[in-house]
Scaffold this motif. Structure first.
Motif, PDB file in Angstrom:
ATOM      1  N   GLU A  41      25.005  70.880 -38.342  1.00  0.00           N
ATOM      2  CA  GLU A  41      25.582  70.934 -39.673  1.00  0.00           C
ATOM      3  C   GLU A  41      26.096  69.562 -40.037  1.00  0.00           C
ATOM      4  O   GLU A  41      26.581  68.826 -39.184  1.00  0.00           O
ATOM      5  CB  GLU A  41      26.706  71.968 -39.707  1.00  0.00           C
ATOM      6  CG  GLU A  41      26.204  73.370 -39.447  1.00  0.00           C
ATOM      7  CD  GLU A  41      27.312  74.412 -39.447  1.00  0.00           C
ATOM      8  OE1 GLU A  41      28.480  74.050 -39.652  1.00  0.00           O
ATOM      9  OE2 GLU A  41      26.984  75.586 -39.235  1.00  0.00           O
ATOM     10  N   THR A  43      25.475  66.450 -43.455  1.00  0.00           N
ATOM     11  CA  THR A  43      25.068  66.065 -44.803  1.00  0.00           C
ATOM     12  C   THR A  43      23.651  65.517 -44.780  1.00  0.00           C
ATOM     13  O   THR A  43      23.354  64.581 -44.032  1.00  0.00           O
ATOM     14  CB  THR A  43      26.017  64.984 -45.361  1.00  0.00           C
ATOM     15  OG1 THR A  43      27.355  65.486 -45.311  1.00  0.00           O
ATOM     16  CG2 THR A  43      25.658  64.616 -46.781  1.00  0.00           C
ATOM     17  N   CYS A  44      22.797  66.096 -45.589  1.00  0.00           N
ATOM     18  CA  CYS A  44      21.437  65.578 -45.748  1.00  0.00           C
ATOM     19  C   CYS A  44      21.514  64.475 -46.804  1.00  0.00           C
ATOM     20  O   CYS A  44      21.849  64.737 -47.958  1.00  0.00           O
ATOM     21  CB  CYS A  44      20.491  66.695 -46.189  1.00  0.00           C
ATOM     22  SG  CYS A  44      18.790  66.127 -46.397  1.00  0.00           S
ATOM     23  N   ASN A  57      17.727  68.829 -53.330  1.00  0.00           N
ATOM     24  CA  ASN A  57      17.528  70.199 -52.849  1.00  0.00           C
ATOM     25  C   ASN A  57      17.770  70.359 -51.354  1.00  0.00           C
ATOM     26  O   ASN A  57      17.652  71.462 -50.821  1.00  0.00           O
ATOM     27  CB  ASN A  57      16.101  70.672 -53.152  1.00  0.00           C
ATOM     28  CG  ASN A  57      15.860  70.835 -54.628  1.00  0.00           C
ATOM     29  OD1 ASN A  57      16.752  71.167 -55.380  1.00  0.00           O
ATOM     30  ND2 ASN A  57      14.635  70.567 -55.057  1.00  0.00           N
ATOM     31  N   CYS A  58      18.067  69.276 -50.656  1.00  0.00           N
ATOM     32  CA  CYS A  58      18.166  69.304 -49.200  1.00  0.00           C
ATOM     33  C   CYS A  58      19.396  70.084 -48.733  1.00  0.00           C
ATOM     34  O   CYS A  58      20.487  69.903 -49.260  1.00  0.00           O
ATOM     35  CB  CYS A  58      18.215  67.877 -48.676  1.00  0.00           C
ATOM     36  SG  CYS A  58      17.972  67.742 -46.898  1.00  0.00           S
ATOM     37  N   LYS A  59      19.194  70.951 -47.745  1.00  0.00           N
ATOM     38  CA  LYS A  59      20.294  71.736 -47.173  1.00  0.00           C
ATOM     39  C   LYS A  59      21.127  70.869 -46.224  1.00  0.00           C
ATOM     40  O   LYS A  59      20.639  69.894 -45.665  1.00  0.00           O
ATOM     41  CB  LYS A  59      19.752  72.936 -46.390  1.00  0.00           C
ATOM     42  CG  LYS A  59      19.160  74.011 -47.261  1.00  0.00           C
ATOM     43  CD  LYS A  59      18.765  75.196 -46.410  1.00  0.00           C
ATOM     44  CE  LYS A  59      18.219  76.326 -47.248  1.00  0.00           C
ATOM     45  NZ  LYS A  59      17.877  77.488 -46.408  1.00  0.00           N
ATOM     46  N   ASP A  60      22.365  71.280 -46.008  1.00  0.00           N
ATOM     47  CA  ASP A  60      23.274  70.559 -45.120  1.00  0.00           C
ATOM     48  C   ASP A  60      23.236  71.099 -43.694  1.00  0.00           C
ATOM     49  O   ASP A  60      24.240  71.098 -42.980  1.00  0.00           O
ATOM     50  CB  ASP A  60      24.689  70.567 -45.689  1.00  0.00           C
ATOM     51  CG  ASP A  60      24.808  69.640 -46.899  1.00  0.00           C
ATOM     52  OD1 ASP A  60      24.031  68.668 -46.980  1.00  0.00           O
ATOM     53  OD2 ASP A  60      25.677  69.880 -47.750  1.00  0.00           O
ATOM     54  N   THR A  61      22.060  71.574 -43.285  1.00  0.00           N
ATOM     55  CA  THR A  61      21.803  71.944 -41.897  1.00  0.00           C
ATOM     56  C   THR A  61      20.427  71.421 -41.532  1.00  0.00           C
ATOM     57  O   THR A  61      19.570  71.223 -42.400  1.00  0.00           O
ATOM     58  CB  THR A  61      21.827  73.480 -41.673  1.00  0.00           C
ATOM     59  OG1 THR A  61      20.839  74.082 -42.503  1.00  0.00           O
ATOM     60  CG2 THR A  61      23.191  74.059 -41.961  1.00  0.00           C
ATOM     61  N   SER A  76      15.304  71.157 -44.183  1.00  0.00           N
ATOM     62  CA  SER A  76      14.906  72.179 -45.145  1.00  0.00           C
ATOM     63  C   SER A  76      15.611  71.965 -46.480  1.00  0.00           C
ATOM     64  O   SER A  76      16.663  71.329 -46.557  1.00  0.00           O
ATOM     65  CB  SER A  76      15.198  73.577 -44.608  1.00  0.00           C
ATOM     66  OG  SER A  76      16.557  73.711 -44.277  1.00  0.00           O
ATOM     67  N   ALA A  77      14.994  72.536 -47.530  1.00  0.00           N
ATOM     68  CA  ALA A  77      15.517  72.411 -48.888  1.00  0.00           C
ATOM     69  C   ALA A  77      15.760  73.796 -49.473  1.00  0.00           C
ATOM     70  O   ALA A  77      15.157  74.781 -49.052  1.00  0.00           O
ATOM     71  CB  ALA A  77      14.528  71.628 -49.755  1.00  0.00           C
ATOM     72  N   TRP A  78      16.646  73.861 -50.460  1.00  0.00           N
ATOM     73  CA  TRP A  78      16.997  75.120 -51.102  1.00  0.00           C
ATOM     74  C   TRP A  78      15.820  75.729 -51.857  1.00  0.00           C
ATOM     75  O   TRP A  78      15.800  76.938 -52.097  1.00  0.00           O
ATOM     76  CB  TRP A  78      18.186  74.926 -52.047  1.00  0.00           C
ATOM     77  CG  TRP A  78      19.439  74.618 -51.310  1.00  0.00           C
ATOM     78  CD1 TRP A  78      20.077  73.406 -51.236  1.00  0.00           C
ATOM     79  CD2 TRP A  78      20.209  75.517 -50.518  1.00  0.00           C
ATOM     80  NE1 TRP A  78      21.191  73.498 -50.444  1.00  0.00           N
ATOM     81  CE2 TRP A  78      21.298  74.797 -49.990  1.00  0.00           C
ATOM     82  CE3 TRP A  78      20.087  76.865 -50.183  1.00  0.00           C
ATOM     83  CZ2 TRP A  78      22.247  75.370 -49.162  1.00  0.00           C
ATOM     84  CZ3 TRP A  78      21.045  77.434 -49.354  1.00  0.00           C
ATOM     85  CH2 TRP A  78      22.111  76.693 -48.866  1.00  0.00           C
TER      86      TRP A  78
END
Length: 168
Positions: A41, A43-44, A57-61, A76-78
């Motif tokens: 976990e 920051t992307c 759109n990038c997820k923070d995982t 991964s992205a949302w």
């Protein structure tokens, strides 16, 4: 950081000692059948797929996985896209005492469609780098070129040792 693995409990505990040790262990997993996944976990900061910047759109995982001799870094992205950078863990190099460089020879961009998930593995040339935490943070940076363009990702995570981790 959460861990899901097929290793004995004692090996799983050793993975939790910290991010640099975790990534080094994952990239050099000795058993051909060992499979490990670590969810990070943070920051992307960058996500570029075939030259298209989708950082917003990038997820923070992100996931770091090892399956047999392959190590991958998965962003991964949302909007349902996933980008994996993959290479042979046996080829990992040290660039500094605390820095590692993982050569990448495959990128796997994928996206969700009405027909399910569509993946398109591509032969690539590139690398992912990561280092020991500095001031409690560390970055995983991946860059590769493939037939469909440039692929990049950068993820920053707090490298915290879990409270229940064994003392070194």
């Amino acid at each position: 950081m959460t861990t899901r693995n097929a290793l004995p409990r004692s090996a799983a505990r050793s993975i939790l000692l910290g991010l640099p040790l975790t990534l080094a262990m994952l990239a050099t997993a000795g058993s051909a059948s060992a499979q490990t996944a670590v969810k990070l976990e943070g920051t992307c900061e960058k996500l570029i797929v075939a030259g298209l910047d989708i950082t917003q759109n990038c997820k923070d995982t992100m996931m770091n996985t090892v399956s047999r001799n392959r190590t991958s870094f998965d962003f991964s992205a949302w909007d349902g896209r996933v980008l994996s950078f993959s290479g042979s863990g046996a080829q990992q190099e040290r660039t500094e005492e605390t820095d590692a460089l993982q050569p990448i020879n495959l990128v796997v961009p994928s996206e969700k469609t009405n027909d399910g998930v569509v993946q398109g593995p591509l032969v690539a040339v590139g690398a992912c780098s990561f280092s020991s935490p500095a001031a409690g943070k560390t970055a995983i940076t991946c860059e590769a070129n493939a037939a469909k363009g440039r692929y990049e990702a950068r993820f920053v995570t707090d490298a915290k040792t879990p409270a229940d981790a064994p003392k070194p």
